[in-house]
Write a protein that holds these residues in place. Structure first.
Motif, PDB file in Angstrom:
ATOM      1  N   ASN A 687       0.861  -1.185   0.000  1.00 40.31           N
ATOM      2  CA  ASN A 687       0.000   0.000   0.000  1.00 40.31           C
ATOM      3  C   ASN A 687       0.904   1.244   0.000  1.00 40.31           C
ATOM      4  N   ILE A 688       0.954   1.921  -1.136  1.00 38.65           N
ATOM      5  CA  ILE A 688       1.987   2.951  -1.324  1.00 38.65           C
ATOM      6  C   ILE A 688       1.422   4.367  -1.374  1.00 38.65           C
ATOM      7  N   THR A 689       2.107   5.265  -0.701  1.00 43.92           N
ATOM      8  CA  THR A 689       1.815   6.686  -0.818  1.00 43.92           C
ATOM      9  C   THR A 689       3.059   7.371  -1.361  1.00 43.92           C
ATOM     10  N   LEU A 690       2.887   8.074  -2.441  1.00 41.10           N
ATOM     11  CA  LEU A 690       4.019   8.709  -3.095  1.00 41.10           C
ATOM     12  C   LEU A 690       4.084  10.187  -2.700  1.00 41.10           C
ATOM     13  N   ILE A 691       5.297  10.641  -2.367  1.00 43.59           N
ATOM     14  CA  ILE A 691       5.519  12.067  -2.107  1.00 43.59           C
ATOM     15  C   ILE A 691       6.418  12.560  -3.233  1.00 43.59           C
ATOM     16  N   PRO A 692       5.816  12.956  -4.345  1.00 39.13           N
ATOM     17  CA  PRO A 692       6.610  13.203  -5.546  1.00 39.13           C
ATOM     18  C   PRO A 692       7.253  14.590  -5.558  1.00 39.13           C
ATOM     19  N   LEU A 693       8.051  14.800  -6.569  1.00 42.08           N
ATOM     20  CA  LEU A 693       8.812  16.034  -6.722  1.00 42.08           C
ATOM     21  C   LEU A 693       7.926  17.283  -6.703  1.00 42.08           C
ATOM     22  N   THR A 694       6.775  17.194  -7.320  1.00 38.59           N
ATOM     23  CA  THR A 694       5.908  18.374  -7.428  1.00 38.59           C
ATOM     24  C   THR A 694       5.562  18.945  -6.058  1.00 38.59           C
ATOM     25  N   VAL A 695       5.161  18.088  -5.143  1.00 37.48           N
ATOM     26  CA  VAL A 695       4.789  18.594  -3.828  1.00 37.48           C
ATOM     27  C   VAL A 695       6.040  18.934  -3.005  1.00 37.48           C
ATOM     28  N   GLN A 696       7.109  18.189  -3.236  1.00 38.93           N
ATOM     29  CA  GLN A 696       8.366  18.534  -2.540  1.00 38.93           C
ATOM     30  C   GLN A 696       8.794  19.945  -2.899  1.00 38.93           C
ATOM     31  N   ARG A 697       8.627  20.273  -4.175  1.00 33.75           N
ATOM     32  CA  ARG A 697       9.060  21.611  -4.619  1.00 33.75           C
ATOM     33  C   ARG A 697       8.227  22.711  -3.971  1.00 33.75           C
ATOM     34  N   LYS A 698       6.977  22.387  -3.647  1.00 37.42           N
ATOM     35  CA  LYS A 698       6.125  23.413  -3.036  1.00 37.42           C
ATOM     36  C   LYS A 698       6.620  23.817  -1.651  1.00 37.42           C
ATOM     37  N   ILE A 699       7.223  22.896  -0.944  1.00 34.71           N
ATOM     38  CA  ILE A 699       7.634  23.232   0.421  1.00 34.71           C
ATOM     39  C   ILE A 699       9.138  23.498   0.537  1.00 34.71           C
ATOM     40  N   ALA A 700       9.869  23.283  -0.562  1.00 31.81           N
ATOM     41  CA  ALA A 700      11.328  23.343  -0.472  1.00 31.81           C
ATOM     42  C   ALA A 700      11.837  24.778  -0.491  1.00 31.81           C
ATOM     43  N   SER A 701      11.543  25.509   0.554  1.00 38.15           N
ATOM     44  CA  SER A 701      12.066  26.862   0.633  1.00 38.15           C
ATOM     45  C   SER A 701      12.979  26.959   1.852  1.00 38.15           C
ATOM     46  N   PHE A 702      14.232  27.302   1.587  1.00 33.38           N
ATOM     47  CA  PHE A 702      15.180  27.444   2.698  1.00 33.38           C
ATOM     48  C   PHE A 702      14.704  28.531   3.660  1.00 33.38           C
ATOM     49  N   GLU A 703      14.200  29.628   3.079  1.00 31.17           N
ATOM     50  CA  GLU A 703      13.729  30.725   3.929  1.00 31.17           C
ATOM     51  C   GLU A 703      12.638  30.226   4.858  1.00 31.17           C
ATOM     52  N   GLY A 704      11.742  29.400   4.325  1.00 33.81           N
ATOM     53  CA  GLY A 704      10.619  28.905   5.110  1.00 33.81           C
ATOM     54  C   GLY A 704      11.071  28.135   6.341  1.00 33.81           C
ATOM     55  N   VAL A 705      11.961  27.165   6.142  1.00 35.03           N
ATOM     56  CA  VAL A 705      12.392  26.343   7.271  1.00 35.03           C
ATOM     57  C   VAL A 705      13.289  27.148   8.210  1.00 35.03           C
ATOM     58  N   LEU A 706      14.234  27.866   7.614  1.00 32.99           N
ATOM     59  CA  LEU A 706      15.160  28.620   8.467  1.00 32.99           C
ATOM     60  C   LEU A 706      14.407  29.684   9.261  1.00 32.99           C
ATOM     61  N   GLY A 707      13.423  30.301   8.612  1.00 35.36           N
ATOM     62  CA  GLY A 707      12.604  31.304   9.294  1.00 35.36           C
ATOM     63  C   GLY A 707      11.847  30.689  10.464  1.00 35.36           C
ATOM     64  N   ALA A 708      11.285  29.522  10.236  1.00 37.00           N
ATOM     65  CA  ALA A 708      10.536  28.862  11.302  1.00 37.00           C
ATOM     66  C   ALA A 708      11.467  28.473  12.455  1.00 37.00           C
ATOM     67  N   LEU A 709      12.678  28.037  12.119  1.00 33.51           N
ATOM     68  CA  LEU A 709      13.634  27.675  13.172  1.00 33.51           C
ATOM     69  C   LEU A 709      14.059  28.904  13.977  1.00 33.51           C
ATOM     70  N   LYS A 710      14.169  30.007  13.294  1.00 32.82           N
ATOM     71  CA  LYS A 710      14.619  31.258  13.919  1.00 32.82           C
ATOM     72  C   LYS A 710      13.615  31.791  14.952  1.00 32.82           C
ATOM     73  N   GLN A 711      12.344  31.456  14.745  1.00 32.29           N
ATOM     74  CA  GLN A 711      11.326  31.949  15.668  1.00 32.29           C
ATOM     75  C   GLN A 711      11.477  31.380  17.069  1.00 32.29           C
ATOM     76  N   HIS A 712      12.250  30.305  17.183  1.00 29.32           N
ATOM     77  CA  HIS A 712      12.413  29.704  18.500  1.00 29.32           C
ATOM     78  C   HIS A 712      13.563  30.359  19.235  1.00 29.32           C
ATOM     79  N   THR A 713      13.308  30.719  20.485  1.00 30.31           N
ATOM     80  CA  THR A 713      14.399  31.272  21.269  1.00 30.31           C
ATOM     81  C   THR A 713      15.218  30.134  21.857  1.00 30.31           C
ATOM     82  N   GLN A 714      14.550  29.016  22.036  1.00 25.85           N
ATOM     83  CA  GLN A 714      15.224  27.872  22.615  1.00 25.85           C
ATOM     84  C   GLN A 714      15.764  26.985  21.489  1.00 25.85           C
ATOM     85  N   HIS A 715      16.982  26.507  21.671  1.00 28.27           N
ATOM     86  CA  HIS A 715      17.537  25.629  20.648  1.00 28.27           C
ATOM     87  C   HIS A 715      18.016  24.342  21.285  1.00 28.27           C
TER      88      HIS A 715
END
Ligand SMILES: *[C@@H]1O[C@H](CO)[C@@H](O)[C@H](O)[C@H]1NC(C)=O
Ligand SMILES: *[C@@H]1O[C@H](CO)[C@@H](O)[C@H](O)[C@H]1NC(C)=O
Ligand SMILES: *[C@@H]1O[C@H](CO)[C@@H](O)[C@H](O)[C@H]1NC(C)=O
Ligand SMILES: *[C@@H]1O[C@H](CO)[C@@H](O)[C@H](O)[C@H]1NC(C)=O
Ligand SMILES: *[C@@H]1O[C@H](CO)[C@@H](O)[C@H](O)[C@H]1NC(C)=O
Ligand SMILES: *[C@@H]1O[C@H](CO)[C@@H](O)[C@H](O)[C@H]1NC(C)=O
Ligand SMILES: *[C@@H]1O[C@H](CO)[C@@H](O)[C@H](O)[C@H]1NC(C)=O
Ligand SMILES: *[C@@H]1O[C@H](CO)[C@@H](O)[C@H](O)[C@H]1NC(C)=O
Ligand SMILES: *[C@@H]1O[C@H](CO)[C@@H](O)[C@H](O)[C@H]1NC(C)=O
Ligand SMILES: *[C@@H]1O[C@H](CO)[C@@H](O)[C@H](O)[C@H]1NC(C)=O
Ligand SMILES: [Ca+2]
Ligand SMILES: [Ca+2]
Length: 847
Positions: A687-715
């Motif tokens: 039973n397979i679920t595919l996470i293909p390139l198209t959807v990966q590209r939608k979330i693949a923003s360095f700014e997005g992840v780095l920005g979200a990480l930056k919001q944390h004061t605790q590391h």
């Protein structure tokens, strides 16, 4: 434009060289002579380590090792080899010696040799990128490379680690280091691997030739059989070092620089004997002797170390032949290097110097010695002789020849007997080698365990008492950088929800198998030394075990293997795990690295009644195909498989990401690297679920992840690690074209987060009937077609991107299930002070 080797062109250079030799011989005898400047080019095989340590032990006022460069197209992989060398030099207190590896320069179609060509490929196959096939290198078993990359598992257990290490774009290239060493003065060069690096240097900076005093070559075979044990059926006469790049060896030998060669003829006479082994066992009074002895398991002959001995003795006592050399009989021979097979001038598609060109590359002569059939691989039909296991190809043969096509080379023919008749050792060099390695001068400072007063190897395992364990998961990864982020993310999920049962490693994806040690280190950092790690096959399903289908599409240099094998330079900041890859070991069979299928079977056994496993794959599907083909009943215990990869060709013209194979516009790497495995898995009853390139590209923003990480004061240590890694990938992508594809590694993290979060990410999933194109040509392999008759799979189309970024960042910054030892620095601090109660670190984890 590089100068072409033309016959006879080296005459006058040889005369000059002869004069130079006379002069040097005279000066070597003088008491106040300046130290000999040495440059060593090495492929960091076992015998190379022994050679290097022998050289490092010499009196520096006699022999001054100025630089070391790494030959990256043979027995080792650049990222592992260079860090191994840094560790050895650190142990020996020689962080002053520059080390060169790799580079991203190229050779243009017109034959222009750019600066900083990395030497990852033989000259004949080097073009504008570091991705390429394995015409000659396929003779080297991938398991052999794994053993040498890790030094059979000995390296990480023994060597200390200093502050030097490979770092992207900061690592000096082999060409630069060679050029600097040679520019600074007359230098003797020892070649202990293929000749690619020196040949490139001589072609691109011909003026530096005059500073090469002499080249000492470990390799070749003149009057004896070759040693290509995997490939004699095609070529019975070549020796590995020369075979690795015959044209480069030709360039070096015919460059006019004086050459001394220490070929198989000589090294065959000095095997590692029982007597040597037991003598060595007794005599290990230095760290370097200990390390050499531990490494010796893999070596059968004294190749490079003997060559180093002969070379240094020649330098010390003069090149005039046998009488002066302590270790070898030497004689002049007229030889050449065979680079192609007769008949010459036949354009049969095997020879890129000529085929499809109006003027041959590098101005080579039409119908000349380079214009014949070039061995295309170790099963090249041209080379095979029916009903014989001795083929007819001679590529890489250092062949004796009379006439103007040959050059005169000083050749070692045998090892001299031991002058000490009371010794159990039969050769002079064996005696001296042990003596030198055990000298108290220039000795290693410590090994990893003696460097720290409180060094100890501790396994960290969580306490599962009273914890209901969550959904059983297996993570199958190919060690591309995003996979490490996914792994850390999975380890952060509460164990009563996600129970990571095993990690399976793909040996045919974005990293070489030896990088499995990085996985062990991440697990150690996260306190999960309980999780088994299985290593899979190194080639794609149905491909020969010797070869590079289809991993030839992954660059060897920047943005490819050299970076993933070092985790972009960050692997060395991880704490070192007591678990590591260990080769088959006669004495400790239980330490052998388990295979994927072994791990699968043990996970399967632990399942409770009715319990099922969820699998996440984030690399080629080689391992899962192996499991489903070997265990017919596997699908009955696998609840669901999340497959990261693929690109659906469904009307739109979105392109794939296999950028090194431009003719294939619609494939995605994980599918392309093993299309047959992908087909096997997708057509199975899983039973397979595919996470293909198209959807990966939608979330693949360095700014997005780095920005979200930056919001944390605790590391947490892990959120800092991920932040460093992603920031680095982002900067590299911005700075340098070889890193343009870094976001493909960011996209792959989605698989883990989606598997865990599911509906919280507001996903849109559609069922699509798909099939994979396999078993065709490289232009279509790995593509996915949507076809009514095909098997339906779930395909993730979109999700809430900011929810995804936030979730990933929150999870990493959460201090629960955080790292037990945050870094190598922290581990060194632990080893430097008395141990607290053993449970202390575990307690910290449980808070
Ligand atoms: C190294 O060589 C120099 C010069 O020949 C000599 O003065 C010195 O004592 C030697 N050192 C050792 C440790 O042998
Ligand atoms: C490190 O050196 C010490 C002292 O020579 C030795 O006892 C120990 O076995 C060495 N460590 C390893 C891993 O071999
Ligand atoms: C080898 O070549 C040199 C010239 O390079 C020549 O003088 C010599 O006679 C040759 N020896 C043989 C055995 O062909
Ligand atoms: C497990 O639970 C029992 C009963 O609630 C408790 O007594 C015990 O201390 C717990 N053990 C751990 C390791 O938490
Ligand atoms: C794995 O390698 C073995 C030989 O080492 C081979 O027999 C087997 O077919 C390979 N399996 C896969 C899935 O490639
Ligand atoms: C491997 O790739 C080469 C070159 O693309 C091809 O000729 C060969 O058939 C492939 N072998 C297999 C087993 O796929
Ligand atoms: C799976 O891999 C194991 C180990 O290499 C091998 O022995 C086995 O044959 C493989 N199974 C298949 C079906 O290829
Ligand atoms: C696949 O698994 C999902 C989740 O367990 C389930 O909802 C779905 O019905 C399954 N699909 C098939 C075809 O079994
Ligand atoms: C792939 O091609 C080979 C040779 O044409 C054939 O023997 C093999 O069965 C094919 N495999 C699949 C899965 O189609
Ligand atoms: C996406 O999720 C965020 C919470 O992370 C929420 O604030 C936002 O409204 C969501 N966006 C959409 C379009 O649902
Ligand atoms: Ca070597
Ligand atoms: Ca991956």
């Amino acid at each position: 434009m590089a100068t072409a080797p033309r016959k006879g062109s080296s005459r006058s250079a040889q005369l000059l060289a002869a004069v130079a030799v006379l002069f040097l011989t005279a000066s070597a005898a003088g008491a106040a002579a300046a130290p000999r400047r040495l440059l060593v080019d090495t492929d960091m095989d076992t015998d190379d380590l022994l050679a290097l340590l022998y050289i490092l032990k010499q009196n520096r006022s006699e022999f001054d090792l100025k630089a070391i460069t790494i030959s990256a197209n043979a027995w080792t992989d650049a990222g592992h080899a260079v860090n191994h060398l840094y560790d050895i030099l650190y142990m020996m207190g020689r962080d002053d010696i520059p080390v060169g590896v790799g580079g991203d320069g190229a050779i243009s179609d017109a034959g222009d040799v750019q600066r900083n060509v990395g030497g990852y490929l033989p000259l004949i196959d080097q073009s504008m990128s570091t991705a390429g096939g394995c015409r000659y290198r396929q003779a080297i078993p991938l398991s052999g490379r794994l053993d040498v990359d890790t030094n059979f598992g000995v390296r990480k257990g023994f060597l200390p680690q200093g502050s030097r290490g490979y770092r992207p774009l900061r690592q000096p290239t082999a060409q630069r280091v060679m050029a600097e060493a040679l520019s600074a003065g007359p230098t003797s060069v020892l070649l202990l691997g293929t000749h690619t690096n020196l040949a490139l240097l001589l072609m691109s900076r011909p003026h530096l030739r005059r500073n090469v005093e002499r080249v000492y070559v470990s390799g070749g075979g003149v009057r004896v059989a070759g040693n290509l044990f995997t490939a004699t059926a095609a070529n019975p006469v070549a020796e590995f070092n020369v075979f690795g790049d015959p044209f480069a060896a030709y360039q070096v030998l015919h460059s006019g620089v004086p050459v001394t060669m220490i070929p198989l003829d000589a090294t065959n006479t000095i095997p590692v004997t029982e007597a040597f082994y037991s003598e060595f066992l007794r005599r290990q009074s230095t760290y370097e002797a200990q390390y050499c002895f531990l490494s010796l398991d893999g070596g059968f002959y004294m190749w490079d170390q003997f060559a180093a001995g002969v070379a240094l003795s020649s330098m010390r006592h003069g090149e005039t032949g046998s009488s002066n050399n302590e270790f070898a009989e030497l004689e002049y021979m007229n030889i050449t290097v065979v680079t192609s097979n007769k008949p010459y001038g036949v354009r049969d598609g095997s020879n890129p110097f000529f085929d499809g060109r109006t003027t041959p590359k590098f101005g080579l002569q039409e119908g000349g010695v380079h214009s014949g059939h070039v061995e295309t691989g170790i099963r090249d039909p041209f080379c095979l002789v029916p009903r014989s296991n001795r083929g007819r190809c001679q590529d890489g043969y250092t062949k004796e020849l009379s006439g103007p096509e040959a050059v005169q080379v000083l050749v070692a023919t045998s090892a001299k007997p031991n002058t000490n008749k009371n010794s159990p050792l039969d050769k002079e060099f064996s005696e001296r080698f042990l003596e030198v390695l055990n000298l108290p001068e220039n000795t290693g400072r410590f090994n990893i365990s003696t460097q720290f007063p409180y060094y100890r190897e501790v396994l960290y395992k969580p306490d599962f008492m009273n914890v209901t364990r969550g959904k059983p998961i297996i993570f199958d990864m190919d060690m591309s950088p995003g996979d490490f982020v996914s792994l850390i993310y999975l380890l952060k999920e509460p164990r009563h929800e996600i129970d990571l049962k095993a990690v399976l490693i793909n040996g045919n994806g974005w990293a070489d198998s030896a990088s499995i040690d990085i996985v062990y280190d991440v697990l150690h950092m996260m306190g999960r030394d309980d999780i088994p790690v299985g290593l899979g096959n190194t080639t794609a399903l149905g491909s020969p075990t010797l070869g590079c289908n289809n991993s030839y599409a992954i660059p060897l240099g920047s943005g490819g293997f050299v970076d993933s094998d070092t985790l972009y330079g960050l692997a060395r900041s991880l704490p070192r795990s007591p678990r590591r890859f260990t080769s088959e070991n006669l004495y400790h069979p239980e330490r052998r690295q388990p295979h994927v299928f072994d791990v699968w079977q043990s996970v399967r056994k632990q399942l409770g009644p009715g319990q099922k496993i969820t699998v996440l794959t984030s690399g080629p599907l080689t391992n899962l195909a192996n499991i489903s083909l070997s265990d017919m009943d596997a699908s009955s215990v696998i609840e669901r498989v999340y497959v990261v990869g693929g690109l659906l060709r469904d009307g739109s013209d979105e392109k794939g990401n296999v950028f090194t194979v431009p003719s294939n516009r619609y494939a995605e790497f994980n599918m392309f690297l093993d299309p047959l495995a992908a087909k096997t898995v997708l057509e199975s009853s899983l039973n397979i679920t595919l996470i293909p390139l198209t959807v990966q590209r939608k979330i693949a923003s360095f700014e997005g992840v780095l920005g979200a990480l930056k919001q944390h004061t605790q590391h947490t240590p892990e959120s800092k690690l991920v932040h460093r890694l992603l920031l680095l990938l982002q900067q590299l992508q911005r700075k340098q074209k070889f890193y343009h594809h870094m976001d493909i590694f960011l996209g792959e993290v989605l698989g883990a987060v989606y598997m865990v979060q599911g509906s919280d990410l507001e996903p849109s999933v559609k069922v699509k009937p798909i099939c994979i194109v396999a078993n065709t040509t490289e232009s279509t392999n790995g593509q996915i077609l949507v076809k009514k008759s095909a098997k339906p799979v779930n395909v993730l189309f979109s999700l809430n991107t900011s929810a995804y970024h936030n979730h990933l960042a929150n999870s990493l910054a959460n201090d629960k299930q955080s790292a037990v030892v945050g870094s190598f620095e922290e581990q060194k601090a632990i080893w430097s002070r008395p141990q607290k109660h053993l449970g202390a670190d575990i307690a910290k984890d449980r808070k």
